[in-house]
Write an enzyme that holds these catalytic residues in place. Structure first.
Site, PDB file in Angstrom:
ATOM      1  CE  LYS A 182      -9.556   4.120  13.596  1.00 43.99           C
ATOM      2  NZ  LYS A 182     -10.183   5.269  12.939  1.00 43.99           N
ATOM      3  CB  CYS A 235      -8.521   2.952   7.924  1.00 43.95           C
ATOM      4  SG  CYS A 235      -7.257   4.158   8.357  1.00 43.95           S
TER       5      CYS A 235
HETATM    6  N1  LIG Z   1      -5.283   7.845   6.717  1.00 46.30           N
HETATM    7  C1  LIG Z   1      -6.366   7.940   7.460  1.00 46.30           C
HETATM    8  O1  LIG Z   1      -7.366   8.493   7.043  1.00 46.30           O
HETATM    9  C2  LIG Z   1      -6.389   7.384   8.873  1.00 46.30           C
HETATM   10  C3  LIG Z   1      -7.531   7.588   9.655  1.00 46.30           C
HETATM   11  C4  LIG Z   1      -7.573   7.098  10.948  1.00 46.30           C
HETATM   12  C5  LIG Z   1      -6.486   6.376  11.448  1.00 46.30           C
HETATM   13  N2  LIG Z   1      -5.401   6.170  10.658  1.00 46.30           N
HETATM   14  C6  LIG Z   1      -4.285   5.421  11.239  1.00 46.30           C
HETATM   15  O2  LIG Z   1      -3.232   6.331  11.507  1.00 46.30           O
HETATM   16  C7  LIG Z   1      -1.960   5.727  11.241  1.00 46.30           C
HETATM   17  C8  LIG Z   1      -1.213   6.536  10.220  1.00 46.30           C
HETATM   18  O3  LIG Z   1      -1.901   6.533   9.005  1.00 46.30           O
HETATM   19  P1  LIG Z   1      -1.532   7.513   7.818  1.00 46.30           P
HETATM   20  O4  LIG Z   1      -2.607   7.400   6.820  1.00 46.30           O
HETATM   21  O5  LIG Z   1      -1.196   8.871   8.344  1.00 46.30           O
HETATM   22  O6  LIG Z   1      -0.195   6.824   7.285  1.00 46.30           O
HETATM   23  P2  LIG Z   1       0.839   7.449   6.220  1.00 46.30           P
HETATM   24  O7  LIG Z   1       1.434   6.297   5.522  1.00 46.30           O
HETATM   25  O8  LIG Z   1       0.184   8.539   5.420  1.00 46.30           O
HETATM   26  O9  LIG Z   1       1.918   8.143   7.132  1.00 46.30           O
HETATM   27  C9  LIG Z   1       2.758   7.426   7.985  1.00 46.30           C
HETATM   28  C10 LIG Z   1       4.101   8.128   8.040  1.00 46.30           C
HETATM   29  O10 LIG Z   1       4.886   7.488   9.050  1.00 46.30           O
HETATM   30  C11 LIG Z   1       6.234   7.424   8.595  1.00 46.30           C
HETATM   31  N3  LIG Z   1       6.912   6.361   9.341  1.00 46.30           N
HETATM   32  C12 LIG Z   1       6.797   5.019   9.208  1.00 46.30           C
HETATM   33  N4  LIG Z   1       7.550   4.385  10.097  1.00 46.30           N
HETATM   34  C13 LIG Z   1       8.178   5.349  10.833  1.00 46.30           C
HETATM   35  C14 LIG Z   1       9.082   5.315  11.908  1.00 46.30           C
HETATM   36  N5  LIG Z   1       9.500   4.171  12.428  1.00 46.30           N
HETATM   37  N6  LIG Z   1       9.509   6.488  12.401  1.00 46.30           N
HETATM   38  C15 LIG Z   1       9.101   7.669  11.885  1.00 46.30           C
HETATM   39  N7  LIG Z   1       8.229   7.760  10.862  1.00 46.30           N
HETATM   40  C16 LIG Z   1       7.776   6.607  10.341  1.00 46.30           C
HETATM   41  C17 LIG Z   1       6.094   7.137   7.114  1.00 46.30           C
HETATM   42  O11 LIG Z   1       7.280   7.492   6.427  1.00 46.30           O
HETATM   43  C18 LIG Z   1       4.902   8.026   6.742  1.00 46.30           C
HETATM   44  O12 LIG Z   1       5.299   9.318   6.322  1.00 46.30           O
HETATM   45  C19 LIG Z   1      -2.277   4.295  10.828  1.00 46.30           C
HETATM   46  O13 LIG Z   1      -2.237   3.460  11.941  1.00 46.30           O
HETATM   47  C20 LIG Z   1      -3.698   4.387  10.307  1.00 46.30           C
HETATM   48  O14 LIG Z   1      -4.372   3.152  10.411  1.00 46.30           O
HETATM   49  C21 LIG Z   1      -5.315   6.669   9.399  1.00 46.30           C
END
Ligand SMILES: NC(=O)c1ccc[n+]([C@@H]2O[C@H](COP(=O)([O-])OP(=O)(O)OC[C@H]3O[C@@H](n4cnc5c(N)ncnc54)[C@H](O)[C@@H]3O)[C@@H](O)[C@H]2O)c1
Length: 443
Positions: free
Chosen positions: A211, A265
């Site tokens: 990843k 990311c």
């Molecule tokens: N956004 C993308 O396009 C994408 C793509 C691939 C991978 N990712 C990975 O996926 C993960 C999430 O990314 P995202 O974009 O969805 O993030 P985001 O910020 O949109 O969502 C994360 C959510 O998690 C919640 N959160 C944080 N800590 C928490 C906890 N301890 N308990 C419960 N909820 C909690 C936050 O309030 C938030 O709503 C990251 O590791 C990111 O690198 C994201």
């Protein structure tokens, strides 16, 4: 085994489509987010972010209406869950090292509440070594259960991107790293219900490296294109023509240069790989990051050159920054290259920001109206390729703007057409300023 009862922890860009699809395919789903407002919004069947996400709002609303998806803020909701997916954000700290505080908090909450036999799937992107070094260890400590005996662990990193959340989730292949074969089998049985792409089984550390490497690879490729753009500009060539011709050689796939790399990311995942692989002393990946981070500042250099060409001081200029989000047609502002550009232009006589998906950036309220943003402006800086801009013609820019001058960060316009229309024009990877020497309208 009976149908898994699912929890999804973290209701953001990754967690929401996962919840909606699982619920749509008949799973009983609880979404957990520590931010109450977010939990309530999703629990009411509404998306908490703006942007074009085909099919997602409808699928989410349907899942809630049918009673298959409910939300919570407490990890106690994990108690009766057999499969728990973690989709919390995994940012960097100020020293570009992984900030695992949210991941650790989530895993602690799960460990305290999960029952014997639970499957925990980490979808968040993590530095290689995190699954065994932090996640497995914390789950064991908090639950008193032993990995592969009392619970099982999977790392199935997500491959979505804003604007294509459901499409990517349904169609892209996924890598499933498991703590053992049973973990992979159970997770695969769930994923194969919601997606058409292939599932590639592997171990935990391989999945972590895959990843972070796939995003680091893209970042390095973009940095290469940006470096060629900077070289082309200096030598008076058009980098996009250079790219077209480079790609006529077999096995070449030069990427597009641009005004910078943003999002949650791409600016982060290369550093996660560097951190996990620090004993190997990575050199190329940090260098690529530096090139990509420099691009918004290069845009600012082009802005200075254009202002000097049109003989307008920044303090006297009406400047329009076109696009605030990091990606076209989304409202995702995380690490947006527009942020340093807007912050550095605060001395302008008037600073306008256009974005249809965001209300505010760096203390500047945006306008969703393209014409309003451009009307009477001296300089337009195109930072994002929002679809609204594809309809703009050089003639319209000339008519709307006061001076008119353009810095194009996304190769949106043809230099020839711009100068023929009387617009002072340059951009990332473009030949040095192409001036029509048009006299400025009265200031
Ligand atoms: N956004 C993308 O396009 C994408 C793509 C691939 C991978 N990712 C990975 O996926 C993960 C999430 O990314 P995202 O974009 O969805 O993030 P985001 O910020 O949109 O969502 C994360 C959510 O998690 C919640 N959160 C944080 N800590 C928490 C906890 N301890 N308990 C419960 N909820 C909690 C936050 O309030 C938030 O709503 C990251 O590791 C990111 O690198 C994201």
């Amino acid at each position: 085994m009976a149908q898994e009862k699912v929890a999804v922890v973290g209701l953001g860009y990754v967690g929401i489509p996962l919840c909606a699809l699982l619920a749509d395919k008949g799973f009983d789903v609880v979404g957990i987010d520590i931010v109450r407002e977010r939990s309530e919004t999703v629990g009411a069947g509404r998306l908490p972010f703006k942007g074009e996400e085909p099919g997602l709002a409808e699928l989410l609303a349907k899942a809630v209406k049918r009673g298959r998806l409910r939300t919570a803020t407490s990890f106690e909701a994990c108690r009766d869950r057999t499969a728990i997916f973690v989709c919390v954000d995994t940012p960097l700290d100020a020293d570009k090292r992984p900030d695992n505080s949210k991941l650790e908090a989530a895993v602690r909450g799960i460990g305290k509440n999960m029952g014997k036999g639970a499957l925990v799937v980490i979808e968040s992107t993590v530095a290689p070594g995190t699954m065994t070094g932090i996640v497995a260890r914390t789950l064991e400590q908090e639950s008193g259960l032993e990995l592969n005996k009392g619970f099982r662990l999977v790392h199935c990193p997500e491959r979505v991107m804003p604007g294509r959340l459901l499409y990517n989730l349904r169609n892209y292949d996924r890598v499933i790293g498991g703590s053992d074969a049973v973990a992979v089998k159970r997770a695969s049985a769930i994923y194969s219900r919601i997606m058409k792409g292939k599932l590639h089984p592997t171990d935990l550390v391989t999945a972590e490296i895959v990843k972070t490497a796939e995003n680091a690879y893209r970042d390095v490729q973009i940095a290469f294109a940006n470096e060629v753009a900077l070289i082309s500009e200096k030598l008076g060539a058009d980098a996009f023509e250079v790219r077209r011709l480079v790609n006529t050689t077999p096995f070449r796939d030069m990427h597009m240069p641009g005004a910078g790399v943003g999002g949650h990311c791409l600016p982060k995942d290369p550093w996660l790989l560097v951190h996990g692989g620090r004993d190997a002393g990575p050199r190329l990946i940090p260098a690529a990051r530096a090139v990509n981070d420099s691009m918004p500042f290069h845009v600012l250099d082009l802005v200075s050159e254009v202002l000097s060409e049109i003989d307008v001081r920044l303090e006297d200029a009406v400047v329009a920054v076109m696009g605030a989000s990091f990606l076209q047609d989304t409202g995702d502002i995380r690490n947006s290259p527009s942020i340093p550009v807007i912050a550095s232009l605060s001395a302008a006589k008037e600073l306008r920001v256009h974005d249809p998906y965001l209300e505010e950036i760096e203390g500047v309220r945006t306008t969703p109206d393209v014409k309003k943003a451009l009307s009477g402006a001296d300089l337009a800086i195109f930072m994002v390729a929002h679809k609204d801009y594809s309809k703009l013609t050089p003639g319209q820019l000339k008519k709307l703007m006061r001076t008119p001058a353009v810095v194009d960060g996304r190769n949106l316009f043809s230099a020839d057409k711009m100068t023929r229309a009387g617009v002072v024009y340059t951009g990332v990877g473009k030949r040095a300023i192409l001036s029509c020497k048009a006299p400025a309208k009265a200031r």
